[in-house]
Design a protein around this motif. Structure first.
Motif, PDB file in Angstrom:
ATOM      1  N   UNK A  10      28.170  33.860  37.099  1.00  0.00           N
ATOM      2  CA  UNK A  10      29.158  33.611  36.066  1.00  0.00           C
ATOM      3  C   UNK A  10      29.404  32.113  35.928  1.00  0.00           C
ATOM      4  N   UNK A  11      29.504  31.384  37.033  1.00  0.00           N
ATOM      5  CA  UNK A  11      29.713  29.937  36.884  1.00  0.00           C
ATOM      6  C   UNK A  11      28.494  29.259  36.305  1.00  0.00           C
ATOM      7  N   UNK A  69      39.182  22.789  29.899  1.00  0.00           N
ATOM      8  CA  UNK A  69      40.479  23.256  30.387  1.00  0.00           C
ATOM      9  C   UNK A  69      40.384  24.609  31.080  1.00  0.00           C
ATOM     10  N   UNK A  70      39.283  25.322  30.905  1.00  0.00           N
ATOM     11  CA  UNK A  70      39.073  26.507  31.714  1.00  0.00           C
ATOM     12  C   UNK A  70      38.165  26.088  32.845  1.00  0.00           C
ATOM     13  N   UNK A  71      38.701  26.032  34.056  1.00  0.00           N
ATOM     14  CA  UNK A  71      37.857  25.511  35.127  1.00  0.00           C
ATOM     15  C   UNK A  71      37.371  26.594  36.056  1.00  0.00           C
ATOM     16  N   UNK A  72      37.721  27.826  35.772  1.00  0.00           N
ATOM     17  CA  UNK A  72      37.262  28.868  36.671  1.00  0.00           C
ATOM     18  C   UNK A  72      38.195  29.107  37.837  1.00  0.00           C
ATOM     19  N   UNK A  73      39.466  28.714  37.687  1.00  0.00           N
ATOM     20  CA  UNK A  73      40.441  29.042  38.730  1.00  0.00           C
ATOM     21  C   UNK A  73      40.684  30.542  38.728  1.00  0.00           C
ATOM     22  N   UNK A  74      40.667  31.108  37.515  1.00  0.00           N
ATOM     23  CA  UNK A  74      40.722  32.571  37.462  1.00  0.00           C
ATOM     24  C   UNK A  74      39.356  33.031  36.974  1.00  0.00           C
ATOM     25  N   UNK A  75      39.102  34.340  37.090  1.00  0.00           N
ATOM     26  CA  UNK A  75      37.815  34.805  36.582  1.00  0.00           C
ATOM     27  C   UNK A  75      37.892  34.872  35.062  1.00  0.00           C
ATOM     28  N   UNK A  76      36.722  34.908  34.456  1.00  0.00           N
ATOM     29  CA  UNK A  76      36.653  35.022  32.993  1.00  0.00           C
ATOM     30  C   UNK A  76      37.364  36.298  32.563  1.00  0.00           C
ATOM     31  N   UNK A  80      40.326  36.344  29.929  1.00  0.00           N
ATOM     32  CA  UNK A  80      40.167  37.033  28.651  1.00  0.00           C
ATOM     33  C   UNK A  80      41.220  38.123  28.498  1.00  0.00           C
ATOM     34  N   UNK A  81      41.444  38.828  29.590  1.00  0.00           N
ATOM     35  CA  UNK A  81      42.423  39.905  29.544  1.00  0.00           C
ATOM     36  C   UNK A  81      43.811  39.341  29.244  1.00  0.00           C
TER      37      UNK A  81
END
Lengths: 187, 359
Positions: A10-11, A69-76, A80-81
């Protein structure tokens, strides 16, 4: 099978998206649609609403990936949810006057965890600009986007729009920009 | 400085075209005139929003198209949802596997271009020219003839193009190999710049250069975008390079998705190329760079090999840490997309550089 996808892949997909890979965008898109569709349908929505909400949320995701600004601290998935949930809540509240209740199927980020304003404000402004451009009509819409976004020269714009010389095209562009400023910043 | 028109400067600022002198004039206006400063601020915001708006529209179209591959579902029962997840998963897996396949994950070891043991059907397109005989005609000679003439100091030519506005460029490894000194010259300005090689990859045949002259500030904005995508068979492409002292334009199409002997790091094009074309960018019809010219097949006329943009990307990812945050041409906005071919080329001319290597 989706659960089996490792965090690593994913990353990698996200990295590819930052570098401009459209294919990675399509892969990610197909992956998470079912979750959001399930959520919407469980909360009084139909497939068409699911598609609209999902696309809106996905566009915001991609925008934030590209801006960093989305750095992957949370999962996609969580991201999205959370966005979809918020968009759907707003939609439901528009439809009924009283506060709607959401039946969640996934964990989501609270407004403390992530700065909602990070995406919501920007999204609102972009939509506001879209409305402003529509209000301007043509030829302003095309001239402004062609010059400032698509990088066309005044010479090309003159040919494309049929002005007699580049000076006229430039004047027209200047007037359009002034009008846009007025419409957008008036409040 | 007084002859600058502040609105002209504003437009140039918003489209990324200010040079250093103009920039300081612009900042001066901005500091002096409050009304103008406000207009600048508002314009900056509007242009940023316009870019986001266009990106959003483009992405919307892409997603709408992509959505068509999702099967229409039946009323949602638990089984149906898993069934759809299964299908979506298969599509994603299929997409992933085809991606992995095309980047050679499943293939055996790729052909190494510059190995000396390799068959001589391969011809490196760096051109050896005698420094003493600066004669244009020499460039037309076949490589064999040039190699056989012994000169005391030889230079070699190739082509390179910017990766970042700040001064990084890319070319082939075989152009700069064993170089004592490397310089670049532009077609339009004729000013040479010294460069150092900051990264080399012999397998991929890539090298990244960095301008070391302090007189250089930036390239004045990069108008193209490098796009990592699979080239389509038969798609029209063009190239700009230096098989002679001036820029030469060539066009053709993608003739195969892989290179010499099935090399998956490259694809094949029908452009006739010549020594000096090594490192030339290959553009699609929108002015996106999808690869760079590497070599040609000596036995098959008009068959040339191009390193895929994907491998440029991996080369950038391997740069030392100090370059990690540079904005590269991969996430640069393509500013020439809707221009005619002639206009695209005219914008690109000043950005393509000739590499001069002193051995």
């Amino acid at each position: 099978m989706i659960e089996a996808r490792s965090q690593n892949t994913e990353s990698e997909l996200i990295q590819s998206i930052v570098l401009g890979d459209d294919k990675a965008i399509n892969i990610l898109y197909l992956e998470y649609y079912p979750v959001i569709r399930h959520f919407i349908e469980k909360n009084n929505g139909d497939e068409s609403s699911a598609k609209d909400i999902y696309q809106d949320a996905f566009i915001i995701l991609i925008r934030n990936i590209k801006r960093g600004t989305f750095k992957g601290d949370s999962t996609v998935r969580t991201y999205l949810y959370s966005i979809s949930r918020r968009l759907w809540l707003k939609e439901l509240n528009k439809r009924n006057s009283r506060q709607s209740k959401i039946r969640d199927i996934h964990e989501f980020l609270s407004t403390d965890d992530y700065n909602e304003n990070a995406w919501e404000d920007r999204d609102k402004k972009i939509k506001k600009l879209g409305v402003a451009l529509q209000g301007l009509g043509e030829p302003c819409g095309t001239i402004l986007l062609d010059f400032y976004v698509n990088g066309l020269s005044m010479e090309s714009i003159k040919s494309k729009m049929g002005y007699t010389n580049a000076g006229n095209a430039k004047n027209q562009k200047y007037k359009c920009m002034q009008r846009l400023r007025k419409i957008f910043f008036k409040q | 400085m007084n002859e600058y028109n502040k609105y002209e400067l504003l437009d140039k600022y918003l489209t990324g075209k200010l040079n250093e002198e103009e920039l300081s004039a612009f900042e001066h206006f901005r500091a002096e005139d409050k009304e103008f400063a406000r207009e600048v601020q508002e314009s900056i915001e509007l242009v940023g929003l316009m870019q986001d708006f266009e990106d959003t529209q483009t992405l919307k179209k892409q997603l709408a198209k992509n959505h068509e591959s999702i099967p229409q579902s039946q009323p949602s029962k638990r089984n149906q949802t898993w069934f759809t997840i299964g299908i979506a998963a298969s599509f994603s897996l299929l997409a992933v596997f085809s991606t992995l396949f095309t980047i050679g994950h499943f293939s055996s070891k790729k052909t190494v271009v510059t190995s000396p043991i390799q068959e001589l059907s391969f011809q490196d397109l760096s051109d050896n020219v005698s420094e003493i005989q600066g004669n244009q005609e020499n460039l037309e000679l076949k490589i064999k003839e040039i190699e056989s003439s012994i000169q005391t100091e030889t230079s070699r030519n190739g082509t390179c193009f910017p990766l970042t506005n700040s001064g990084l460029l890319v070319t082939n490894y075989h152009v700069i190999t064993e170089a004592k000194k490397v310089m670049i010259v532009s077609h339009t300005s004729d000013i040479p710049y010294n460069v150092e090689v900051i990264y080399k990859d012999k397998d991929l045949d890539l090298a990244i250069l960095k301008i070391t002259d302090t007189t250089f500030s930036n390239f004045g904005g990069i108008p193209y975008s490098i796009v990592n995508r699979i080239p389509k068979l038969a798609e029209g492409i063009y190239t700009l390079g230096y098989p002679k002292k001036e820029v030469v334009y060539g066009e053709g199409c993608v003739s195969s998705g892989s290179g010499y002997n099935g090399d998956t790091t490259k694809f094949e094009v029908s452009i006739p190329v010549n020594p000096g074309n090594s490192g030339s960018p290959v553009f699609d019809k929108y002015g996106n760079i999808i690869g760079l010219i590497d070599s040609k097949n000596k036995d098959k006329v008009g068959t040339s090999y191009v390193v895929k943009a994907e491998y440029l990307k991996s080369a950038i990812e391997n740069l030392p840490d100090e370059y990690i945050n540079e904005v590269t041409a991969f996430n640069q906005r393509n500013r020439i997309k809707w221009k005619s071919r002639e206009e695209q080329v005219s914008t690109l001319l000043s950005k393509i550089y000739r590499v001069r290597v002193i051995k």
